[in-house]
Scaffold this motif. Structure first.
Motif: not given
Length: 158
Positions: A1-7, A15-18, A104-110
């Motif tokens: 969810p957070a990563a999708a909002a931060a694409s 798309a960022p890797p898991a 946080v890491a997912r958001v930054i990477v995305a």
């Protein structure tokens, strides 16, 4: 969810890797500093994505460095950025609760990822404590920010 909002706004970025972040070496550490070195022109997108995810306390500094990109200048907006041996980058960091680190890491990477060499690096370090200077609060109450990620999750918005 957070990563999708931060694409990223670029539709060509992959798309960022898991992400699997291993914090097991510090089982009792309640806070971690997430540091990111990113392209300077991606800084605004990263900070905006973190803000949308409820990470309101972010520090940003301009830095220079060389890594896998080899110190080669990059071109953006019709201009070359960086010197012959060092490339301009931005250093961002936020101190967050242990349970917030993966999001946080997912958001930054995305938000920072372009799929090209030189996108940057993330570093996760343990933080022993947090102290709010104004009130001398320590721990979770010092780290918490009204309207931050914990409030968004509790309200069902993150």
């Amino acid at each position: 969810p957070a990563a999708a909002a931060a694409s990223p706004s670029s539709s060509s970025a992959p798309a960022p890797p898991a992400l699997a972040i291993d914090l097991s070496a510090f089982p009792t550490t309640p806070f971690f500093k997430v540091e990111a070195i990113v392209r300077p022109w991606r800084t605004e997108a990263v900070v905006a994505a973190l803000s949308r995810a409820g990470i309101l306390g972010v520090t940003v500094l301009p830095v220079q460095g060389a890594g896998a990109q080899g110190g080669r200048p990059e071109r953006y907006g019709g201009a070359a950025h960086g010197t012959a041996s060092l490339v301009d980058k931005a250093l961002l960091w936020a101190v967050v609760r242990r349970d917030q680190v993966p999001a946080v890491a997912r958001v930054i990477v995305a938000a920072a990822q372009t799929g090209e060499q030189g996108d940057g690096k993330l570093f996760v370090s343990p933080v022993a404590d947090v102290i709010r200077v104004r009130t001398a609060e320590t721990g979770a109450s010092a780290e918490r920010m009204e309207g931050g990620m914990a409030d968004l999750i509790q309200a069902g918005g993150a």
